[in-house]
Design a protein around this motif. Structure first.
Motif, PDB file in Angstrom:
ATOM      1  N   GLU A  60       6.415  -6.354  -7.203  1.00 45.44           N
ATOM      2  CA  GLU A  60       5.644  -7.231  -6.336  1.00 45.44           C
ATOM      3  C   GLU A  60       5.258  -6.522  -5.037  1.00 45.44           C
ATOM      4  OE1 GLU A  60       8.733 -10.002  -8.333  1.00 45.44           O
ATOM      5  OE2 GLU A  60       8.494  -7.883  -7.846  1.00 45.44           O
ATOM      6  N   VAL A  61       6.184  -5.739  -4.495  1.00 48.84           N
ATOM      7  CA  VAL A  61       5.917  -5.031  -3.245  1.00 48.84           C
ATOM      8  C   VAL A  61       4.804  -4.007  -3.431  1.00 48.84           C
ATOM      9  CG1 VAL A  61       6.910  -3.430  -1.561  1.00 48.84           C
ATOM     10  CG2 VAL A  61       8.240  -5.406  -2.325  1.00 48.84           C
ATOM     11  N   THR A  62       4.839  -3.255  -4.534  1.00 49.18           N
ATOM     12  CA  THR A  62       3.801  -2.246  -4.743  1.00 49.18           C
ATOM     13  C   THR A  62       2.454  -2.896  -5.036  1.00 49.18           C
ATOM     14  OG1 THR A  62       4.431  -1.983  -7.090  1.00 49.18           O
ATOM     15  CG2 THR A  62       5.416  -0.473  -5.491  1.00 49.18           C
ATOM     16  N   LEU A  96      -7.951  -3.701   0.378  1.00 43.58           N
ATOM     17  CA  LEU A  96      -8.813  -4.666   1.058  1.00 43.58           C
ATOM     18  C   LEU A  96      -8.834  -4.485   2.575  1.00 43.58           C
ATOM     19  CD1 LEU A  96      -7.861  -7.839  -1.020  1.00 43.58           C
ATOM     20  CD2 LEU A  96      -9.870  -6.367  -1.300  1.00 43.58           C
ATOM     21  N   GLY A  97      -7.894  -3.718   3.099  1.00 44.23           N
ATOM     22  CA  GLY A  97      -7.852  -3.489   4.540  1.00 44.23           C
ATOM     23  C   GLY A  97      -7.394  -4.697   5.328  1.00 44.23           C
ATOM     24  N   VAL A  98      -6.503  -5.500   4.731  1.00 45.33           N
ATOM     25  CA  VAL A  98      -5.994  -6.697   5.399  1.00 45.33           C
ATOM     26  C   VAL A  98      -4.487  -6.809   5.166  1.00 45.33           C
ATOM     27  CG1 VAL A  98      -8.156  -7.982   5.216  1.00 45.33           C
ATOM     28  CG2 VAL A  98      -6.462  -8.161   3.379  1.00 45.33           C
ATOM     29  N   TRP A  99      -3.808  -7.444   6.095  1.00 39.64           N
ATOM     30  CA  TRP A  99      -2.390  -7.718   5.880  1.00 39.64           C
ATOM     31  C   TRP A  99      -2.180  -9.127   5.351  1.00 39.64           C
ATOM     32  CZ3 TRP A  99      -1.018 -11.905   8.714  1.00 39.64           C
ATOM     33  CH2 TRP A  99      -1.744 -12.159   9.883  1.00 39.64           C
ATOM     34  N   ASP A 100      -3.196  -9.960   5.413  1.00 40.07           N
ATOM     35  CA  ASP A 100      -3.113 -11.351   4.962  1.00 40.07           C
ATOM     36  C   ASP A 100      -4.094 -11.546   3.809  1.00 40.07           C
ATOM     37  OD1 ASP A 100      -3.018 -14.060   4.559  1.00 40.07           O
ATOM     38  OD2 ASP A 100      -3.622 -14.600   6.598  1.00 40.07           O
ATOM     39  N   LEU A 101      -3.573 -11.640   2.584  1.00 39.79           N
ATOM     40  CA  LEU A 101      -4.434 -11.809   1.414  1.00 39.79           C
ATOM     41  C   LEU A 101      -5.052 -13.202   1.334  1.00 39.79           C
ATOM     42  CD1 LEU A 101      -2.259  -9.945  -1.246  1.00 39.79           C
ATOM     43  CD2 LEU A 101      -4.300  -9.098  -0.060  1.00 39.79           C
ATOM     44  N   TYR A 114      10.664 -12.580  -3.188  1.00 41.58           N
ATOM     45  CA  TYR A 114      10.374 -13.971  -2.848  1.00 41.58           C
ATOM     46  C   TYR A 114       9.762 -14.028  -1.455  1.00 41.58           C
ATOM     47  CZ  TYR A 114      11.472 -18.922  -1.848  1.00 41.58           C
ATOM     48  OH  TYR A 114      11.414 -20.248  -1.503  1.00 41.58           O
ATOM     49  N   GLY A 115      10.411 -13.366  -0.499  1.00 42.03           N
ATOM     50  CA  GLY A 115       9.870 -13.344   0.852  1.00 42.03           C
ATOM     51  C   GLY A 115       8.584 -12.549   0.951  1.00 42.03           C
ATOM     52  N   ALA A 116       8.542 -11.410   0.269  1.00 43.00           N
ATOM     53  CA  ALA A 116       7.339 -10.575   0.320  1.00 43.00           C
ATOM     54  C   ALA A 116       6.128 -11.337  -0.201  1.00 43.00           C
ATOM     55  CB  ALA A 116       7.557  -9.300  -0.492  1.00 43.00           C
ATOM     56  N   ALA A 117       6.319 -12.069  -1.293  1.00 47.52           N
ATOM     57  CA  ALA A 117       5.212 -12.846  -1.867  1.00 47.52           C
ATOM     58  C   ALA A 117       4.797 -13.975  -0.941  1.00 47.52           C
ATOM     59  CB  ALA A 117       5.615 -13.399  -3.234  1.00 47.52           C
ATOM     60  N   MET A 118       5.775 -14.643  -0.360  1.00 47.45           N
ATOM     61  CA  MET A 118       5.487 -15.787   0.502  1.00 47.45           C
ATOM     62  C   MET A 118       4.688 -15.389   1.734  1.00 47.45           C
ATOM     63  SD  MET A 118       8.204 -18.629   1.853  1.00 47.45           S
ATOM     64  CE  MET A 118       8.492 -19.234   0.195  1.00 47.45           C
ATOM     65  N   TRP A 119       4.954 -14.201   2.283  1.00 46.63           N
ATOM     66  CA  TRP A 119       4.292 -13.785   3.513  1.00 46.63           C
ATOM     67  C   TRP A 119       3.037 -12.955   3.254  1.00 46.63           C
ATOM     68  CZ3 TRP A 119       6.485 -17.320   5.664  1.00 46.63           C
ATOM     69  CH2 TRP A 119       7.853 -17.449   5.845  1.00 46.63           C
TER      70      TRP A 119
END
Length: 208
Positions: A86-88, A97-102, A128-133
């Motif tokens: 998930e992290v990768t 995409l050049g964004v931190w917020d998908l 879980y946290g990585a996906a949520m944020w």
């Protein structure tokens, strides 16, 4: 033994064989089940190639099925415990995409399409946290039961009981049960390798 100097960076890199697997894959896969089939295929090859565990992920545009990124577990290949699928997948999508917020706007201020994260099982506590944020608007998983830990012997961590409801409360739709049997078959194949001492299960402090 001399202690190495402080490191200023670390890298998580997808394996070269990913290019081979994606060579004939279209940019757009409209069918959700076909997108998960690709995830399961990547998960199965990943452990056989020795990169890490039998886990893969994919980020796509929810409405169109356009593939934005894929990810596999690279813990063994990178020696970085953060290197989960998930992290990768999230990191390479954000880099592309050049964004931190998908779920936010593009750098030029125009809206982005909604993005989904597909994974071949419920995320561990880290992911879980990585996906949520990450800003995704939907999470699609093959399953969430005990089969993953029972078969792979990985410790997925102390997940809260209402994990799916917590996603939904943040506007992230959860869809479960997509090609579940196929995902479990990948875990079964991995377990045979575990029992034959053919793979490394990298649970932290596994020797204690």
């Amino acid at each position: 033994m001399d202690f190495p100097p402080l490191s200023a960076s670390f890298t998580l890199t997808l394996p070269d064989w990913i290019r081979d697997e994606l060579a004939d894959v279209p940019d757009v896969i409209p069918d959700l089940h076909e997108r998960m089939a690709l995830v399961n295929r990547l998960a199965d090859r990943n452990w056989r190639e020795g990169n890490g565990g039998p886990f893969a992920a994919l980020i796509a545009e929810s409405d169109t099925g356009r593939i934005v990124s894929v990810g596999v577990n690279v813990v063994l290949a990178s020696n970085v415990s953060l290197g989960h699928a998930e992290v990768t997948a999230i990191g390479t999508a954000q880099a592309r995409l050049g964004v931190w917020d998908l779920g936010g706007s593009r750098p030029d201020g125009t809206p982005q399409p909604a993005h989904e994260l597909l994974v071949n099982w419920r995320p561990c506590v880290q992911c879980y946290g990585a996906a949520m944020w990450s800003g995704i608007r939907s999470l699609v998983i093959a399953g969430s039961g005990p089969e993953c830990e029972d078969l792979t012997t990985f410790d997925e961590g102390p997940m809260i009981e209402d994990w799916a409801a917590a996603f939904e409360a943040r506007g992230i739709r959860v869809t479960e049960g997509i090609r579940r049997d196929e995902a479990v078959d990948v875990f079964r194949a991995y377990r045979r390798a575990v029992d034959g001492d053919l793979v490394t299960v990298y649970n932290a402090r596994s020797g204690d």
